[in-house]
Design a protein around this motif. Structure first.
Motif, PDB file in Angstrom:
ATOM      1  N   CYS B  74       0.873  -1.340  -0.064  1.00 17.06           N
ATOM      2  CA  CYS B  74       0.060  -0.100   0.021  1.00 17.06           C
ATOM      3  C   CYS B  74       0.824   1.241  -0.071  1.00 17.06           C
ATOM      4  O   CYS B  74       1.769   1.389   0.885  1.00 17.06           O
ATOM      5  N   CYS B  77       0.060   3.649   3.346  1.00 11.47           N
ATOM      6  CA  CYS B  77       0.474   3.368   4.788  1.00 11.47           C
ATOM      7  C   CYS B  77       1.749   2.258   4.879  1.00 11.47           C
ATOM      8  O   CYS B  77       2.058   1.912   5.825  1.00 11.47           O
ATOM      9  N   CYS B  90      -5.922  -2.389   0.494  1.00 11.33           N
ATOM     10  CA  CYS B  90      -5.096  -2.809   1.950  1.00 11.33           C
ATOM     11  C   CYS B  90      -6.217  -2.881   2.997  1.00 11.33           C
ATOM     12  O   CYS B  90      -6.896  -2.440   3.469  1.00 11.33           O
ATOM     13  N   CYS B  93      -5.183   0.018   6.272  1.00 14.05           N
ATOM     14  CA  CYS B  93      -5.871   1.452   5.978  1.00 14.05           C
ATOM     15  C   CYS B  93      -7.085   1.358   5.189  1.00 14.05           C
ATOM     16  O   CYS B  93      -7.779   2.542   4.977  1.00 14.05           O
ATOM     17  N   ASP B  95      -7.559   2.049   2.108  1.00 23.22           N
ATOM     18  CA  ASP B  95      -7.224   3.083   1.560  1.00 23.22           C
ATOM     19  C   ASP B  95      -5.900   2.946   0.526  1.00 23.22           C
ATOM     20  O   ASP B  95      -5.364   2.020   0.691  1.00 23.22           O
TER      21      ASP B  95
HETATM   22 ZN   LIG Z   1      -2.623   1.044   3.640  1.00 20.58          ZN
END
Ligand SMILES: [Zn+2]
Lengths: 221, 116
Positions: B74, B77, B90, B93, B95
């Motif tokens: 990711c 993060c 991910c 997170c 995101d």
């Molecule tokens: Zn992430």
């Protein structure tokens, strides 16, 4: 005796693709690789897209097909410069390799183009594997296919920069769960833009066109 | 089906790697690394290889495939993980842009020659 090799098998295609990238950079043309399964309405989407983009954006199209020139004939009507690659001369391949794009792009010229669209062969497996030197990839899925296609062909959706969910005018007549299809695309490729549209009725075309216009502008600077 | 094209490249690369001073070389094994996400069907690949390696030092060579897992990272993060499903979001997170670290390889790692 073991002989160490450590080579990528598609290395030749990758170096051909790099050469294409340099050529497209020199010619200042944005290249979009459009992929889909057969029957998703990719050619119709392309026809509508060309109608809307031209003449502000000068477009050329390379159409790949195993045989026939039907798609190229349909696209020529828009006034775009169109050239056809039939892969049957090359063993009926199910994808376009970088070296085929090179010769077509050179014969098309590219000096007077802002955007070159490659309509890849209808197949969700093999075209995903072959870099052709493009700037962006778009995959077209239609509501007459299964919602789980992104999960069945993850590489195609993973390598795409945008997806089109086509034929949304048919949704009232089908059991297709559009939200689920979009969710599945998001699972495979988080953050990928998905444009729900109908090339036939032109509903939902604008967000897609504006994405493409922006991409072309970014490259032309 | 693109396995034929892959098989052709495999044969070219493998033949190039055999030293010129070996007389009547015979390849026993072809060691490959293939990512789980690479769209390569092992059965089709071995069939294509069998067809096109006929009358070459690769005829009858065994295809040994090391399957490379799908590993992702990711970008938001920096979490890295491995997956067996086509869901690539991910897990840390929920995101962020995800990059594939491995899983798309189609590589030839080595060949093994018979010692006659
Ligand atoms: Zn992430």
């Amino acid at each position: 005796m073991e002989i160490n090799i450590q080579k990528r098998v598609l290395e030749k295609n990758e170096s051909d693709a790099d050469r294409n990238r340099a050529f497209f950079k020199e010619k200042q043309v944005f290249v979009l690789n459009m992929m889909s399964s057969p029957g998703s309405g990719k050619t119709e989407t392309l026809c509508r897209t060309l109608e809307q983009l031209m003449p502000d954006i000068r477009v050329g199209v390379i159409v790949g097909d195993i045989c026939t020139t039907n798609d190229a004939d349909r696209l020529s009507v828009t006034g775009a410069k169109v050239t056809q690659i039939n892969t049957d001369q090359f063993g009926g391949d199910c994808h376009l390799a970088a070296h085929l794009i090179e010769s077509s792009a050179r014969s098309l010229g590219c000096d007077d183009l802002d955007l070159l669209i490659v309509e890849n062969i209808g197949n969700l497996v093999c075209p995903a594997e072959f870099d052709i030197g493009e700037d962006a990839r778009a995959v077209v899925l239609s509501v007459t296919e299964g919602e789980d296609k992104p999960l069945k062909y993850p590489l195609m959706f993973q390598v795409a920069d945008a997806a089109i969910l086509n034929k949304i005018d048919l949704l009232p007549y089908l059991d297709f769960d559009a939200a689920l299809a979009v969710e599945n695309m998001g699972k495979v490729h988080p953050g990928m833009p998905v444009f729900e549209l109908s090339a036939k009725t032109r509903e939902g075309m604008e967000p897609w066109l504006s994405w493409l216009r922006t991409k072309v502008k970014e490259k032309l600077g | 089906m693109h396995e034929m094209g892959i098989a052709q490249q495999l044969v070219t690369i493998a033949l190039d790697a055999i030293p010129d001073d070996i007389e009547n070389p015979r390849v026993e094994k072809l060691n490959l690394r293939i990512g789980k996400l690479a769209a390569v069907v092992e059965h089709s690949l071995s069939f294509c290889l069998e067809v096109i390696s006929k009358d070459t030092p690769l005829e009858g060579a065994e295809l040994v495939i090391d399957a490379v897992p799908v590993c992702l990272r990711c970008e938001s993060c920096e979490h890295e993980w491995q997956t067996d499903t086509p869901a690539f979001g991910c897990p840390a997170c929920k995101d962020g842009q995800v990059t594939m670290i491995s899983g798309r390889e189609i590589e030839i790692s080595s060949i093994e020659l018979a010692d006659d």
